[in-house]
Motif scaffolding. Structure first.
Motif, short mmCIF file in Angstrom:
data_model
loop_
_atom_site.label_atom_id
_atom_site.label_comp_id
_atom_site.label_asym_id
_atom_site.label_seq_id
_atom_site.Cartn_x
_atom_site.Cartn_y
_atom_site.Cartn_z
N ASP A 1 -1.64 -1.14 -0.41
CA ASP A 1 -2.08 -0.60 -1.70
C ASP A 1 -1.91 0.91 -1.78
N ASN A 2 -2.13 1.58 -0.69
CA ASN A 2 -2.19 3.03 -0.76
C ASN A 2 -0.93 3.75 -0.29
N LEU A 3 -0.19 3.13 0.62
CA LEU A 3 0.95 3.85 1.17
C LEU A 3 2.30 3.28 0.73
N PHE A 4 2.33 2.01 0.41
CA PHE A 4 3.62 1.40 0.06
C PHE A 4 3.59 0.71 -1.29
N ASN A 5 2.88 1.29 -2.23
CA ASN A 5 2.71 0.60 -3.51
C ASN A 5 3.85 0.85 -4.48
N SER A 6 4.74 1.79 -4.15
CA SER A 6 5.92 1.97 -5.00
C SER A 6 7.05 2.49 -4.11
N VAL A 7 8.27 2.45 -4.65
CA VAL A 7 9.41 2.89 -3.84
C VAL A 7 9.23 4.35 -3.43
N MET A 8 8.88 5.17 -4.41
CA MET A 8 8.74 6.60 -4.15
C MET A 8 7.67 6.84 -3.07
#
Ligand SMILES: Nc1ncnc2c1ncn2[C@@H]1O[C@H](COP(=O)(O)OP(=O)(O)O)[C@@H](O)[C@H]1O
Ligand SMILES: [Mg+2]
Lengths: 260, 486
Positions: B42-49
């Motif tokens: 949820d916190n570190l890999f929630n979007s590509v960026m």
């Protein structure tokens, strides 16, 4: 003369037979060159309730603040309970001890509990021991009907409760007279009644009071005399019945028509 | 997706600033209902960026950690090991070091016991008022003071004898014992916690600096206030005759303590050779504890209606604030002695430095306090006046407490600045904590070896540990005092 007028401009005539607790003679107050009070003559007798009304800026607050020297008057004499107000600090403090004051914005001390707010002055000024002062404070809180709030901080109370604490605080020094400066103007409508009821019961118990207020119902019910002020002058004085039914001065009529 | 607007920031936040992350953790613990795996997603890999940022920062952190680890196990630390005592206590005579340990122990017992007692008092008080009171556990204390404890542990680890280990362990044991004992005292004893702490501070000072001169005067003053608070407790609300006793007793005792201590004149250790972290902390404490009352007086004076008092205060405050501390220190060190008549002994350099630090911090504190005074509504004063209280009591009991509460953050900020500013006393030839970085690098063994990175890191960690703890404590204090205010 058998037919004494009940509406006139003379505020020195005490209602009832009490001796005068407050006497103002020829009082003027200037803020710079602005004259806020002009030639105020007024007497308030023991156990008397005087309600002061008038448009905003007419000098009502200034008038009662001169009595305990929160404002310094420029001319005339003010006598409270036989003590003539002078520039001497000790004299001022003596008068302040005899007069309680209740403010529009309560002005409770936010860093002290309700109990400490009430006991502070007796302990610090009159050197009353803590236990005795607290006992008396609890009696006062019973009287304003919030003994259960004693240990709370003012910030935890509703406006109406805060103002009742402020009334209890002003009573703690056993004053000869209490000055009220629009005590209900900062309150939500549903809380006005509880404060007015407290003031009414004080009046019924024989407390001498000067109340600046816009609560005409209160004035009608409790006041011995109503004083109408405009532009720093006392325009008209009378018993509530005559005052509200047959005001003599045009400005009084205009003012009453606006607020009633 | 439980996407919150804050998430993007947090990825960067965790990667770059451990300090802030730890601080945030103190205040907002992770919700226990999220599993670590879900949290990471949820916190570190929630979007590509964010995934890219996390990976890049992750690599950078691992790289830096490896480098740091290599450095830690290298030979670099000798400069600290050799100079450990210098960094901690400067040139304090090595055969007098017991004074430092024992004065520290007395201080720990006094402050620890007092703090335990005060905490218990606060709990009783809160219970009486029907308010919540959360007792600090030992874990809470660890969380509050971990920077200082970690720093002490780090420095102790450089010791090459067993003595500092024993000393630190004894100190820790005393903290635990004193706080527990202070808590367990009966209420009448606990009511005197502040007096107890004051006496401990005096005794600790006497161990360090002997009994004559200034120490005797300070001890006399402390005795005065201790007895005064006792008599005012005893004689509350009584008649004029006991009021006289109530005012005389403290004076008599205070003067007696001063005379006796001065006459006994137990030898102490003057501060010609004080230095290192000990001096840095001492100068900070002096600057705070003497600058505070002086600053409050100046702030009140600046609002005075008497032109002479007001003028003096304005002049003093504006002069001191308008001049860099370093120039005041240099003035006190090089020019002031020339202004003294020959017959009068010039105070020692360090004494003069302490006076300058006191005056300097007083000027800044005065302005902070003045800001707080202005923030207290006029109605507060009027309500107090209307009840017949004297002007002095209105200031002391109504206006000042509210003003000081309002300025806690600014005040602690000033204290932290002062802690760091004390490093400037190096310019007048006094070797405090910071200066030992340069001094140790100039020793023959280390000259030209470029060990500054090591020494400055240690110095930086030292300042940071105390400054960060102060700032954390101030936030805690604010939250605590805010309780009844809303
Ligand atoms: N501190 C002050 N300085 C200057 N003018 C003031 C001050 N206090 C009140 N006044 C002026 O005096 C007049 C009377 O004010 P006040 O007694 O507060 O009126 P009221 O209470 O009847 O509304 C107003 O015109 C007000 O602007
Ligand atoms: Mg008004």
């Amino acid at each position: 003369m058998t037919d004494t007028p009940t509406v006139n401009a003379d505020a020195t005539e005490i209602h009832g037979d009490g001796r005068p607790v407050i006497e103002l003679t020829g009082v003027d107050k200037l803020f710079g060159s602005f004259q806020a009070l002009t030639n105020i003559n007024m007497r308030v007798g023991e156990r008397e309730v005087v309600v002061v009304i008038g448009p905003s800026g007419s000098g009502k607050s200034t008038l009662i603040r001169c009595i305990n020297r929160l404002e310094k008057h420029d001319r005339g004499t003010i006598i409270v309970d036989g003590i003539t107000l002078s520039n001497d600090v000790r004299n001022i403090q003596e008068i302040r001890r005899e007069t309680g004051m209740v403010f529009q914005s309560f002005n409770l001390f936010p860093h002290l509990t309700v109990l400490d707010n009430i006991t502070l002055a007796p302990r610090q000024v009159r050197n009353v021991p803590k236990g005795e002062a607290e006992e008396r404070a609890m009696e006062l809180l019973e009287r304003v009907k919030i003994p259960e709030q004693a240990r709370k901080y003012p910030g935890q109370l509703s406006g109406g409760q805060q103002q009742r604490v402020a009334i209890a605080r002003s009573l703690a020094m056993n004053p000869k007279v209490i000055l009220f400066d629009e005590p209900t103007s900062a309150l939500d409508p549903e809380m006005i009644k509880e404060v007015l009821d407290t003031m009414k019961s004080l009046a019924n118990e024989g407390m001498t009071m000067i109340c600046v207020t816009h609560e005409m119902g209160f004035a009608r019910e409790v006041a011995d005399r109503v004083v109408f002020m405009a532009d720093g002058q006392i325009v008209e004085v009378g018993t509530p019945e005559h005052f509200f039914e047959s005001p003599r001065e045009e400005r009084t009529q205009l003012f009453l028509s606006q607020i009633l | 997706m439980t996407d919150t607007p804050k998430t993007a920031g947090e990825g960067v936040y965790l990667g770059t600033d451990i300090t802030l992350a730890l601080a945030a953790r103190d205040e907002a613990p992770l919700h226990s209902d999220t599993t670590p795996g879900k949290w990471v997603k949820d916190n570190l890999f929630n979007s590509v960026m964010n995934s890219i940022i996390t990976v890049v920062l992750g690599v950078a952190v691992i790289f830096l950690l490896t480098r740091a680890a290599q450095w830690v196990i290298s030979e670099e630390w000798r400069i600290i090991q050799v100079n450990l005592r210098n960094f901690m206590v400067g040139q304090f005579p090595r055969d007098e070091l017991w004074r430092l340990w024992w004065s520290a122990y007395v201080l720990i017992v006094g402050i620890g016991g007092g703090v335990g007692a005060l905490a218990h008092n606060a709990e009783d008080d809160a219970r009486e008022k029907g308010l919540e009171y959360k007792r600090s556990s030992w874990l809470d204390l660890l969380r509050r003071f971990w920077p200082v404890l970690a720093f002490v542990a780090l420095m102790t680890s450089f010791a090459r004898t067993w003595l500092p280990y024993v000393g630190v362990l004894v100190a820790l044991a005393l903290v635990v014992a004193a706080r527990t004992a202070g808590w367990a005292m009966p209420a009448p004893v606990r009511a005197r916690a502040v007096q107890f702490m004051a006496v401990a501070i005096v005794v600790s000072t006497v161990i360090l600096a002997g009994t004559s001169g200034l120490v005797a005067i300070v001890a006399g003053l402390v005795a005065y206030f201790a007895v005064a608070s006792e008599t005012s407790r005893r004689f509350e609300g009584s008649d004029a005759r006991s009021t006289l006793l109530r005012q005389l007793a403290p004076i008599v005792v205070g003067v007696a303590v001063w005379f006796v201590l001065d006459a006994v004149a137990v030898d102490g250790f003057g501060w010609e050779d004080w230095g290192g972290l000990h001096l840095t902390l001492f100068a900070t404490v002096v600057g705070i504890s003497t600058g505070m009352p002086l600053g409050i007086l100046l702030a009140v004076g600046r609002r005075s209606e008497l032109p002479v008092i007001k003028g003096f205060c304005v002049l003093f405050i504006e002069f001191v604030r308008g001049v860099p501390l370093i120039s005041l220190l240099l003035f006190s060190s090089f020019i002031l002695p020339l202004l003294f008549p020959l017959s009068v002994a010039v105070p020692e350099t360090l004494t003069r430095a302490m006076i300058v630090i006191t005056l300097f911090s007083a000027a800044y504190i005065a302005e902070i306090v003045r800001g707080g005074l202005q923030a207290v509504p006029q109605g507060q004063t009027e309500a107090a006046q209307a009840s017949g209280m004297s002007a002095a009591k209105i200031q002391r009991l109504i206006v000042m407490p509210q003003a000081l509460r309002a300025v806690i953050p600014a005040m602690v900020g000033q204290f932290i600045s002062l802690l760091k500013d004390t490093s400037l006393i190096a310019t007048i030839g006094v070797a405090e904590f910071f200066q030992y970085s340069a001094i140790s690098n100039a020793q023959p063994e280390f000259l030209g070896k470029e060990k500054q990175i090591v020494t400055y890191s240690i110095v930086a960690i030292g300042y940071w540990a105390f400054a960060y703890t102060m700032s954390k404590e101030s936030r805690r204090l604010e939250a605590q005092l805010g309780v009844g205010e809303r």
